[in-house]
Design a protein around this motif. Structure first.
Motif, PDB file in Angstrom:
ATOM      1  N   LEU A   1       0.833  -1.204   0.000  1.00 20.61           N
ATOM      2  CA  LEU A   1       0.000   0.000   0.000  1.00 20.61           C
ATOM      3  C   LEU A   1       0.872   1.261   0.000  1.00 20.61           C
ATOM      4  O   LEU A   1       0.580   2.228  -0.704  1.00 20.61           O
ATOM      5  CB  LEU A   1      -0.919  -0.010   1.219  1.00 20.61           C
ATOM      6  CG  LEU A   1      -1.877   1.167   1.337  1.00 20.61           C
ATOM      7  CD1 LEU A   1      -2.771   1.264   0.107  1.00 20.61           C
ATOM      8  CD2 LEU A   1      -2.737   1.048   2.595  1.00 20.61           C
ATOM      9  N   ALA A   2       1.958   1.248   0.791  1.00 21.20           N
ATOM     10  CA  ALA A   2       2.868   2.403   0.829  1.00 21.20           C
ATOM     11  C   ALA A   2       3.491   2.646  -0.544  1.00 21.20           C
ATOM     12  O   ALA A   2       3.618   3.799  -0.992  1.00 21.20           O
ATOM     13  CB  ALA A   2       3.960   2.175   1.865  1.00 21.20           C
ATOM     14  N   THR A   3       3.867   1.566  -1.228  1.00 21.47           N
ATOM     15  CA  THR A   3       4.470   1.711  -2.562  1.00 21.47           C
ATOM     16  C   THR A   3       3.486   2.334  -3.545  1.00 21.47           C
ATOM     17  O   THR A   3       3.830   3.227  -4.329  1.00 21.47           O
ATOM     18  CB  THR A   3       4.914   0.329  -3.084  1.00 21.47           C
ATOM     19  OG1 THR A   3       5.782  -0.267  -2.123  1.00 21.47           O
ATOM     20  CG2 THR A   3       5.644   0.463  -4.410  1.00 21.47           C
ATOM     21  N   TYR A   4       2.243   1.882  -3.478  1.00 18.58           N
ATOM     22  CA  TYR A   4       1.238   2.434  -4.387  1.00 18.58           C
ATOM     23  C   TYR A   4       0.841   3.852  -3.982  1.00 18.58           C
ATOM     24  O   TYR A   4       0.430   4.656  -4.828  1.00 18.58           O
ATOM     25  CB  TYR A   4       0.023   1.502  -4.469  1.00 18.58           C
ATOM     26  CG  TYR A   4       0.235   0.406  -5.481  1.00 18.58           C
ATOM     27  CD1 TYR A   4       0.967  -0.731  -5.161  1.00 18.58           C
ATOM     28  CD2 TYR A   4      -0.251   0.518  -6.782  1.00 18.58           C
ATOM     29  CE1 TYR A   4       1.198  -1.718  -6.094  1.00 18.58           C
ATOM     30  CE2 TYR A   4      -0.023  -0.470  -7.718  1.00 18.58           C
ATOM     31  CZ  TYR A   4       0.700  -1.595  -7.373  1.00 18.58           C
ATOM     32  OH  TYR A   4       0.948  -2.569  -8.321  1.00 18.58           O
ATOM     33  N   LEU A   5       0.938   4.176  -2.693  1.00 15.82           N
ATOM     34  CA  LEU A   5       0.704   5.562  -2.281  1.00 15.82           C
ATOM     35  C   LEU A   5       1.765   6.486  -2.883  1.00 15.82           C
ATOM     36  O   LEU A   5       1.479   7.605  -3.302  1.00 15.82           O
ATOM     37  CB  LEU A   5       0.722   5.675  -0.759  1.00 15.82           C
ATOM     38  CG  LEU A   5      -0.584   5.348  -0.028  1.00 15.82           C
ATOM     39  CD1 LEU A   5      -0.397   5.418   1.478  1.00 15.82           C
ATOM     40  CD2 LEU A   5      -1.698   6.296  -0.464  1.00 15.82           C
ATOM     41  N   GLY A   6       3.016   6.002  -2.906  1.00 16.53           N
ATOM     42  CA  GLY A   6       4.080   6.771  -3.558  1.00 16.53           C
ATOM     43  C   GLY A   6       3.775   6.983  -5.029  1.00 16.53           C
ATOM     44  O   GLY A   6       3.986   8.075  -5.580  1.00 16.53           O
ATOM     45  N   SER A   7       3.255   5.931  -5.685  1.00 21.56           N
ATOM     46  CA  SER A   7       2.865   6.046  -7.087  1.00 21.56           C
ATOM     47  C   SER A   7       1.748   7.088  -7.250  1.00 21.56           C
ATOM     48  O   SER A   7       1.789   7.909  -8.177  1.00 21.56           O
ATOM     49  CB  SER A   7       2.388   4.676  -7.584  1.00 21.56           C
ATOM     50  OG  SER A   7       1.688   4.794  -8.800  1.00 21.56           O
ATOM     51  N   TRP A   8       0.765   7.058  -6.346  1.00 22.21           N
ATOM     52  CA  TRP A   8      -0.344   8.029  -6.423  1.00 22.21           C
ATOM     53  C   TRP A   8       0.166   9.460  -6.277  1.00 22.21           C
ATOM     54  O   TRP A   8      -0.274  10.370  -6.992  1.00 22.21           O
ATOM     55  CB  TRP A   8      -1.367   7.704  -5.335  1.00 22.21           C
ATOM     56  CG  TRP A   8      -2.519   8.652  -5.300  1.00 22.21           C
ATOM     57  CD1 TRP A   8      -3.641   8.627  -6.078  1.00 22.21           C
ATOM     58  CD2 TRP A   8      -2.658   9.801  -4.449  1.00 22.21           C
ATOM     59  NE1 TRP A   8      -4.464   9.679  -5.764  1.00 22.21           N
ATOM     60  CE2 TRP A   8      -3.892  10.415  -4.771  1.00 22.21           C
ATOM     61  CE3 TRP A   8      -1.860  10.363  -3.446  1.00 22.21           C
ATOM     62  CZ2 TRP A   8      -4.342  11.559  -4.118  1.00 22.21           C
ATOM     63  CZ3 TRP A   8      -2.310  11.504  -2.806  1.00 22.21           C
ATOM     64  CH2 TRP A   8      -3.541  12.091  -3.144  1.00 22.21           C
ATOM     65  N   MET A   9       1.119   9.664  -5.362  1.00 15.69           N
ATOM     66  CA  MET A   9       1.655  11.016  -5.167  1.00 15.69           C
ATOM     67  C   MET A   9       2.396  11.495  -6.419  1.00 15.69           C
ATOM     68  O   MET A   9       2.299  12.665  -6.811  1.00 15.69           O
ATOM     69  CB  MET A   9       2.569  11.041  -3.937  1.00 15.69           C
ATOM     70  CG  MET A   9       1.798  10.928  -2.630  1.00 15.69           C
ATOM     71  SD  MET A   9       2.814  11.064  -1.157  1.00 15.69           S
ATOM     72  CE  MET A   9       3.271   9.368  -0.857  1.00 15.69           C
ATOM     73  N   GLN A  10       3.122  10.586  -7.059  1.00 18.54           N
ATOM     74  CA  GLN A  10       3.772  10.951  -8.327  1.00 18.54           C
ATOM     75  C   GLN A  10       2.732  11.370  -9.365  1.00 18.54           C
ATOM     76  O   GLN A  10       2.920  12.347 -10.110  1.00 18.54           O
ATOM     77  CB  GLN A  10       4.574   9.765  -8.866  1.00 18.54           C
ATOM     78  CG  GLN A  10       5.929   9.563  -8.225  1.00 18.54           C
ATOM     79  CD  GLN A  10       6.816   8.646  -9.063  1.00 18.54           C
ATOM     80  OE1 GLN A  10       6.487   8.297 -10.182  1.00 18.54           O
ATOM     81  NE2 GLN A  10       7.943   8.268  -8.508  1.00 18.54           N
ATOM     82  N   LEU A  11       1.638  10.629  -9.424  1.00 18.46           N
ATOM     83  CA  LEU A  11       0.591  10.933 -10.408  1.00 18.46           C
ATOM     84  C   LEU A  11       0.001  12.324 -10.191  1.00 18.46           C
ATOM     85  O   LEU A  11      -0.283  13.047 -11.152  1.00 18.46           O
ATOM     86  CB  LEU A  11      -0.520   9.877 -10.327  1.00 18.46           C
ATOM     87  CG  LEU A  11      -0.138   8.452 -10.733  1.00 18.46           C
ATOM     88  CD1 LEU A  11      -1.293   7.502 -10.460  1.00 18.46           C
ATOM     89  CD2 LEU A  11       0.261   8.405 -12.192  1.00 18.46           C
ATOM     90  N   MET A  12      -0.197  12.693  -8.916  1.00 22.79           N
ATOM     91  CA  MET A  12      -0.765  14.012  -8.641  1.00 22.79           C
ATOM     92  C   MET A  12       0.173  15.125  -9.120  1.00 22.79           C
ATOM     93  O   MET A  12      -0.271  16.160  -9.628  1.00 22.79           O
ATOM     94  CB  MET A  12      -1.033  14.164  -7.137  1.00 22.79           C
ATOM     95  CG  MET A  12      -2.094  13.216  -6.582  1.00 22.79           C
ATOM     96  SD  MET A  12      -3.718  13.408  -7.380  1.00 22.79           S
ATOM     97  CE  MET A  12      -3.794  11.962  -8.435  1.00 22.79           C
ATOM     98  N   ILE A  13       1.481  14.917  -8.959  1.00 22.02           N
ATOM     99  CA  ILE A  13       2.455  15.919  -9.419  1.00 22.02           C
ATOM    100  C   ILE A  13       2.510  15.961 -10.941  1.00 22.02           C
ATOM    101  O   ILE A  13       2.560  17.036 -11.551  1.00 22.02           O
ATOM    102  CB  ILE A  13       3.846  15.621  -8.819  1.00 22.02           C
ATOM    103  CG1 ILE A  13       3.811  15.787  -7.293  1.00 22.02           C
ATOM    104  CG2 ILE A  13       4.901  16.538  -9.419  1.00 22.02           C
ATOM    105  CD1 ILE A  13       5.109  15.428  -6.596  1.00 22.02           C
ATOM    106  N   VAL A  14       2.485  14.786 -11.572  1.00 22.65           N
ATOM    107  CA  VAL A  14       2.501  14.740 -13.047  1.00 22.65           C
ATOM    108  C   VAL A  14       1.254  15.425 -13.608  1.00 22.65           C
ATOM    109  O   VAL A  14       1.324  16.183 -14.585  1.00 22.65           O
ATOM    110  CB  VAL A  14       2.585  13.273 -13.526  1.00 22.65           C
ATOM    111  CG1 VAL A  14       2.373  13.192 -15.044  1.00 22.65           C
ATOM    112  CG2 VAL A  14       3.940  12.678 -13.166  1.00 22.65           C
ATOM    113  N   LEU A  15       0.113  15.176 -12.984  1.00 20.19           N
ATOM    114  CA  LEU A  15      -1.140  15.813 -13.429  1.00 20.19           C
ATOM    115  C   LEU A  15      -1.052  17.340 -13.302  1.00 20.19           C
ATOM    116  O   LEU A  15      -1.436  18.069 -14.227  1.00 20.19           O
ATOM    117  CB  LEU A  15      -2.302  15.282 -12.588  1.00 20.19           C
ATOM    118  CG  LEU A  15      -3.695  15.814 -12.929  1.00 20.19           C
ATOM    119  CD1 LEU A  15      -4.098  15.395 -14.338  1.00 20.19           C
ATOM    120  CD2 LEU A  15      -4.727  15.315 -11.922  1.00 20.19           C
TER     121      LEU A  15
END
Length: 261
Positions: A139-153
């Protein structure tokens, strides 16, 4: 204040419904889920490193598809309104451009979060079916992925505020690549500095303005079963919030002065 919040809510709901009706979104999502299935099968067929290979392949493939979706959604959220001329109708109403921009971003973030949750759910189900562990580290790894997505967006919104869809997509993808290579850029800057090469000044300046996406990449910790502390995740969330706020603020400064006539 309440009026602005109502405007943001109206723009968000309209964009969310428009996004959920977009066939391209479902096509990319289905392709991503198909790729995850293929990666799961490939990982399960490997010898001795089945779980590790499964985690790496499924995470990387799913993340890259989500980054592509983030760029597509971020670039087109504003461009669709400009290209169809509906932005003239919208901005002729008593609404602010800031509410329009934030509403679009909030809806795009909600669509991406839904896709992210589907990816994580599909990965968790596949892992459980294969008898692998799915815990807090995943879950922590995918949370990191989600945070990257918010910055890319937010980056895609920033570039869309002053350029067309193709250039915005290229600029956003370029910044995503550079943000994922910050350790290598820092090493190169140190090497150039020791050699007295002035290029190190350019690299150091670039490192100050490029969002450090590699800090949010926890795939190494996932592959090596290394625990991720809650303090780190809180700091990462704060860093993501600051980056998104800065990017959207810059986008607003440009968008509010843009002449659509």
């Amino acid at each position: 204040m309440m009026r602005t919040l109502r405007q943001i809510s109206a723009f968000s709901l309209n964009t969310l419904l428009e996004g959920l009706r977009n066939k391209v979104l479902y096509a990319v999502l289905l392709a991503a889920l198909g790729a995850l299935g293929a990666a799961s099968a490939f990982g399960a067929l490997s010898l001795h490193q089945e779980e590790r290979l499964f985690n790496n392949l499924v995470f990387v493939i799913g993340h890259l598809f989500l980054v592509a979706l983030a760029i597509y959604q971020g670039v087109n959220a504003l461009w669709r309104e400009i290209d169809s001329k509906t932005i003239f109708t919208v901005l002729s109403k008593p609404v602010t451009r800031g509410a329009f921009l934030v509403g679009k971003y909030a809806a795009s973030a909600a669509i991406l979060t839904l896709c992210w949750a589907l990816m994580f759910g599909a990965k968790a189900l596949a892992a459980l079916a294969l008898g692998y562990d799915v815990g807090a580290l995943h879950l922590a790894t995918y949370l990191g992925s989600w945070m990257q997505l918010m910055i890319v967006l937010a980056t895609a919104f920033f570039f869309s505020a002053f350029s067309g869809p193709l250039l915005s997509a290229l600029f956003t993808f370029g910044l995503f690549v550079l943000g994922s290579l910050t350790p290598q850029l820092a090493d190169a800057a140190r090497q150039f500095s020791q050699e007295g090469n002035p290029v190190h000044l350019i690299l150091q300046a670039a490192l100050l303005v490029i969002p450090d996406l590699e800090k949010l990449n926890l795939s190494y910790e996932l592959a090596n079963a290394m625990a991720v502390g809650s303090t780190y995740l809180l700091q990462a969330l704060l860093y993501t919030g600051v980056c998104v706020t800065l990017l959207l603020s810059l986008a607003y400064l440009i968008f509010s002065r843009r002449d659509f006539a």
